[in-house]
Design a protein around this motif. Structure first.
Motif, PDB file in Angstrom:
ATOM      1  N   GLN A 141      -8.172   0.339  -4.440  1.00  0.00           N
ATOM      2  CA  GLN A 141      -7.445   1.021  -3.732  1.00  0.00           C
ATOM      3  C   GLN A 141      -7.708   1.048  -2.267  1.00  0.00           C
ATOM      4  OE1 GLN A 141      -8.624   2.522  -6.859  1.00  0.00           O
ATOM      5  NE2 GLN A 141      -6.944   1.017  -7.398  1.00  0.00           N
ATOM      6  N   VAL A 142      -8.115   0.072  -1.701  1.00  0.00           N
ATOM      7  CA  VAL A 142      -8.253  -0.168  -0.268  1.00  0.00           C
ATOM      8  C   VAL A 142      -7.250  -1.235   0.467  1.00  0.00           C
ATOM      9  CG1 VAL A 142      -9.613  -0.599   1.536  1.00  0.00           C
ATOM     10  CG2 VAL A 142     -10.558   0.766  -0.362  1.00  0.00           C
ATOM     11  N   ALA A 143      -6.284  -1.251   1.127  1.00  0.00           N
ATOM     12  CA  ALA A 143      -5.719  -2.076   1.911  1.00  0.00           C
ATOM     13  C   ALA A 143      -6.283  -2.607   3.043  1.00  0.00           C
ATOM     14  CB  ALA A 143      -4.085  -1.357   2.202  1.00  0.00           C
ATOM     15  N   ALA A 144      -6.361  -3.929   3.093  1.00  0.00           N
ATOM     16  CA  ALA A 144      -6.967  -4.529   4.213  1.00  0.00           C
ATOM     17  C   ALA A 144      -6.263  -5.950   4.433  1.00  0.00           C
ATOM     18  CB  ALA A 144      -8.452  -5.039   4.201  1.00  0.00           C
ATOM     19  N   ALA A 186       0.977  -1.334   0.010  1.00  0.00           N
ATOM     20  CA  ALA A 186       0.012  -0.059   0.004  1.00  0.00           C
ATOM     21  C   ALA A 186       1.007   1.180   0.140  1.00  0.00           C
ATOM     22  CB  ALA A 186      -0.961  -0.058   1.210  1.00  0.00           C
ATOM     23  N   ASN A 187       1.878   1.185   0.674  1.00  0.00           N
ATOM     24  CA  ASN A 187       2.852   2.333   0.813  1.00  0.00           C
ATOM     25  C   ASN A 187       3.615   2.725  -0.553  1.00  0.00           C
ATOM     26  OD1 ASN A 187       2.065   3.009   3.540  1.00  0.00           O
ATOM     27  ND2 ASN A 187       3.853   1.807   4.416  1.00  0.00           N
ATOM     28  N   LEU A 207       2.187   1.820  -3.495  1.00  0.00           N
ATOM     29  CA  LEU A 207       1.339   2.445  -4.478  1.00  0.00           C
ATOM     30  C   LEU A 207       1.224   4.167  -4.071  1.00  0.00           C
ATOM     31  CD1 LEU A 207      -1.424  -0.328  -4.279  1.00  0.00           C
ATOM     32  CD2 LEU A 207      -0.056   0.126  -6.256  1.00  0.00           C
ATOM     33  N   LYS A 208       1.261   4.347  -2.786  1.00  0.00           N
ATOM     34  CA  LYS A 208       0.835   5.731  -2.337  1.00  0.00           C
ATOM     35  C   LYS A 208       2.060   6.376  -2.852  1.00  0.00           C
ATOM     36  CE  LYS A 208      -1.595   4.915   1.851  1.00  0.00           C
ATOM     37  NZ  LYS A 208      -1.590   5.154   3.294  1.00  0.00           N
ATOM     38  N   ALA A 209       3.307   5.879  -2.882  1.00  0.00           N
ATOM     39  CA  ALA A 209       4.673   6.562  -3.194  1.00  0.00           C
ATOM     40  C   ALA A 209       4.668   6.896  -5.037  1.00  0.00           C
ATOM     41  CB  ALA A 209       5.763   5.763  -2.978  1.00  0.00           C
ATOM     42  N   ASN A 210       3.754   5.990  -5.529  1.00  0.00           N
ATOM     43  CA  ASN A 210       3.746   5.964  -6.948  1.00  0.00           C
ATOM     44  C   ASN A 210       2.454   6.870  -7.385  1.00  0.00           C
ATOM     45  OD1 ASN A 210       5.502   4.176  -7.296  1.00  0.00           O
ATOM     46  ND2 ASN A 210       4.279   2.662  -7.888  1.00  0.00           N
ATOM     47  N   GLY A 211       1.977   7.573  -6.382  1.00  0.00           N
ATOM     48  CA  GLY A 211       0.807   8.790  -6.470  1.00  0.00           C
ATOM     49  C   GLY A 211      -0.460   8.199  -6.618  1.00  0.00           C
ATOM     50  N   ILE A 212      -0.793   7.117  -6.177  1.00  0.00           N
ATOM     51  CA  ILE A 212      -2.291   6.124  -5.927  1.00  0.00           C
ATOM     52  C   ILE A 212      -2.836   6.539  -4.721  1.00  0.00           C
ATOM     53  CG2 ILE A 212      -3.358   4.271  -6.310  1.00  0.00           C
ATOM     54  CD1 ILE A 212      -1.070   3.243  -8.306  1.00  0.00           C
ATOM     55  N   ASP A 213      -3.888   6.943  -4.730  1.00  0.00           N
ATOM     56  CA  ASP A 213      -4.615   7.239  -3.434  1.00  0.00           C
ATOM     57  C   ASP A 213      -5.248   5.891  -2.801  1.00  0.00           C
ATOM     58  OD1 ASP A 213      -6.220   8.607  -1.608  1.00  0.00           O
ATOM     59  OD2 ASP A 213      -8.107   8.724  -3.001  1.00  0.00           O
ATOM     60  N   VAL A 214      -4.498   5.364  -2.047  1.00  0.00           N
ATOM     61  CA  VAL A 214      -4.822   4.231  -1.305  1.00  0.00           C
ATOM     62  C   VAL A 214      -5.206   4.664   0.319  1.00  0.00           C
ATOM     63  CG1 VAL A 214      -3.941   2.072  -0.472  1.00  0.00           C
ATOM     64  CG2 VAL A 214      -3.297   2.960  -2.467  1.00  0.00           C
ATOM     65  N   VAL A 215      -6.402   3.866   0.433  1.00  0.00           N
ATOM     66  CA  VAL A 215      -6.746   4.005   1.855  1.00  0.00           C
ATOM     67  C   VAL A 215      -6.163   2.737   2.558  1.00  0.00           C
ATOM     68  CG1 VAL A 215      -8.730   4.124   3.411  1.00  0.00           C
ATOM     69  CG2 VAL A 215      -8.884   5.388   1.373  1.00  0.00           C
ATOM     70  N   GLY A 216      -5.536   3.098   3.560  1.00  0.00           N
ATOM     71  CA  GLY A 216      -4.770   1.814   4.348  1.00  0.00           C
ATOM     72  C   GLY A 216      -5.419   1.511   5.656  1.00  0.00           C
ATOM     73  N   PHE A 217      -6.163   0.422   5.558  1.00  0.00           N
ATOM     74  CA  PHE A 217      -6.566  -0.333   6.777  1.00  0.00           C
ATOM     75  C   PHE A 217      -5.887  -1.406   7.321  1.00  0.00           C
ATOM     76  CE2 PHE A 217     -10.835   1.267   4.798  1.00  0.00           C
ATOM     77  CZ  PHE A 217     -11.156   2.080   5.629  1.00  0.00           C
ATOM     78  N   GLY A 218      -4.657  -1.472   6.791  1.00  0.00           N
ATOM     79  CA  GLY A 218      -3.708  -2.613   7.000  1.00  0.00           C
ATOM     80  C   GLY A 218      -2.909  -2.550   8.165  1.00  0.00           C
ATOM     81  N   ALA A 219      -2.331  -1.288   8.571  1.00  0.00           N
ATOM     82  CA  ALA A 219      -1.428  -1.088   9.574  1.00  0.00           C
ATOM     83  C   ALA A 219      -1.998  -1.013  10.862  1.00  0.00           C
ATOM     84  CB  ALA A 219      -0.537   0.153   9.314  1.00  0.00           C
TER      85      ALA A 219
END
Length: 409
Positions: A368-371, A28-29, A31-43
């Motif tokens: 684009q959601v991390a779970a 997820a991180n 993807l975020k670094a690549n400019g993608i809007d990811v919502v991270g529910f993983g961490a």
């Protein structure tokens, strides 16, 4: 070349897998670094900054030159602070030789099992369970004995289940309340019921109390050591500053219990990492002894998020989410969603055997959601969502999950 490479890899690693929570968060991180809007529910870490007075204590420690080795088990002052905390908050009295400080709670857990298990010893682990329990037990040459629970039981083991799984090889019972991944927490009466089974047995209880301070609805925190003097002698308590004080990166955990176990853990740690960071130890001391109001401020924020995420999840057709009593995780069941014909066709086409793993892969890649898949915790009917992020992100992320579910209808 493959055969030659395999000779270089220890066979003990055949029984463990990389942490799925860390892997999903890393993806997820990226993807975020690549400019993608990811919502991270993983961490599994609070999004709050470490309280200011704790950071100041670390800065003062640096300025004072506290940058040298410390005793392997931790500085005397930090161990005394831990003793004070356990007496103040839990009514448990310990001596210095019963306390050990490690590089995070995970290292304390690892060293505990390496110190107490012999090959073939059984460890009872209620499921769903934190991802690392079973693998750490396997690395220590123990045998995980998984006891399943589900949403109907509040994800809690009862005395009858516990009793049925005890054998003459049982060495340890793992107790985790509030729980990762479900957020379930045991009442005093429920803990007493488990203790009635454990107290007469020659079994060590590993009580993982890392979410002790994140508990809701006025529920009392209770671990087995707090029930009786006899249980205190049989219980090894593991805790840390990462969750309650938003200090995940500082890497300070601690254990309290039998002095002989602590001595052997000290030996293990002395031959691996030695002491935890001297600066982080100074910060942890300030956390335990200083102003506790930031802990309550964060807990109240998590409570708001808890009610928000569970409410939104239960509005999605086919999702059933129980209200957690503690921690900062929701563990929704998607049994009805997984049974949809569209999902089953996807599963067949991809040759995937795990419902939750496939769902989470599609959720991240297409929505684009991390779970984290429930299969990582021993329950393939669910996914884990950490609500340790802002309310707007929670709303955005759940809306995307809803879209995926509706797309499958």
């Amino acid at each position: 070349m493959i055969e030659e490479r395999m000779k270089l890899v220890a066979k003990r690693l055949d029984v463990v897998e990389p942490s799925p929570t860390l892997a999903i968060t890393a993806k997820a991180n990226q993807l975020k670094a690549n400019g993608i809007d990811v919502v991270g529910f993983g961490a599994g870490e609070p999004d709050f900054d470490t309280p200011e007075h704790i950071k100041e204590a670390a800065k003062k420690a640096i300025d004072a030159g506290k940058t040298k080795y410390t005793p392997v088990s931790g500085t005397v002052s930090l161990r005394d602070a831990i003793i004070h905390k356990l007496q103040r908050d839990n009514g448990l009295k310990y001596e210095r030789n019963q306390i050990i400080v490690g590089t995070g709670g995970k290292q304390v857990l690892y060293n505990f099992f390496m110190a107490v298990l012999n090959p073939g010893d059984e460890v009872i682990i209620p499921a769903p369970y934190w991802v690392s329990y079973a693998d750490i037990v396997r690395l220590a040459e123990g045998i995980p004995v998984i006891v399943p629970t589900d949403i109907s039981s509040g994800f809690k083991i009862n005395a009858e289940q516990l009793s049925k799984h005890i054998t003459n090889k049982t060495k340890v019972f793992i107790f985790n309340s509030p729980s990762n991944p479900t957020g379930s927490a045991y009442t005093r009466k429920e803990v007493e019921s488990l203790v009635s089974v454990l107290e007469p047995k020659d079994i060590i209880v590993l009580s993982d109390d890392i979410y002790e301070k994140i508990i809701y609805d006025g529920l009392e925190f209770v671990n087995p050591a707090m029930i009786s003097t006899k249980m205190k002698e049989k219980t090894f308590v593991v805790n840390g500053v990462s969750k309650a004080y938003s200090m995940t990166g500082w890497r300070i955990g601690y254990g309290a219990g039998n002095a002989e176990i602590v001595k052997n853990m000290d030996t293990m740690q002395g031959q691996s990492t030695s002491n935890a960071s001297s600066i982080a130890q100074a910060a942890a001391e300030a956390a335990l002894l200083g102003d506790q109001s930031p802990v309550e401020t964060m807990r109240q924020a998590f409570d708001v998020r808890r009610k928000l995420i569970v409410g939104l999840l239960n509005q999605i057709p086919g999702i059933d989410c129980r209200m957690p009593e503690g921690a900062f995780y929701a563990f929704p069941y998607l049994t009805q969603v997984f049974s949809l014909s569209a999902f089953q066709k996807l599963k067949q086409s991809k040759g995937e055997s795990s419902n939750s793993k496939l769902f989470c892969e599609i959720l991240l890649d297409q929505y684009q959601v991390a779970a984290v898949p429930g299969s990582a915790f021993g329950d393939d009917q669910a996914i884990r969502l950490s609500y340790a992020l802002g309310e707007k992100d929670i709303e955005k992320g759940i809306e995307r999950i809803k879209k995926m579910v509706l797309d499958l209808q």
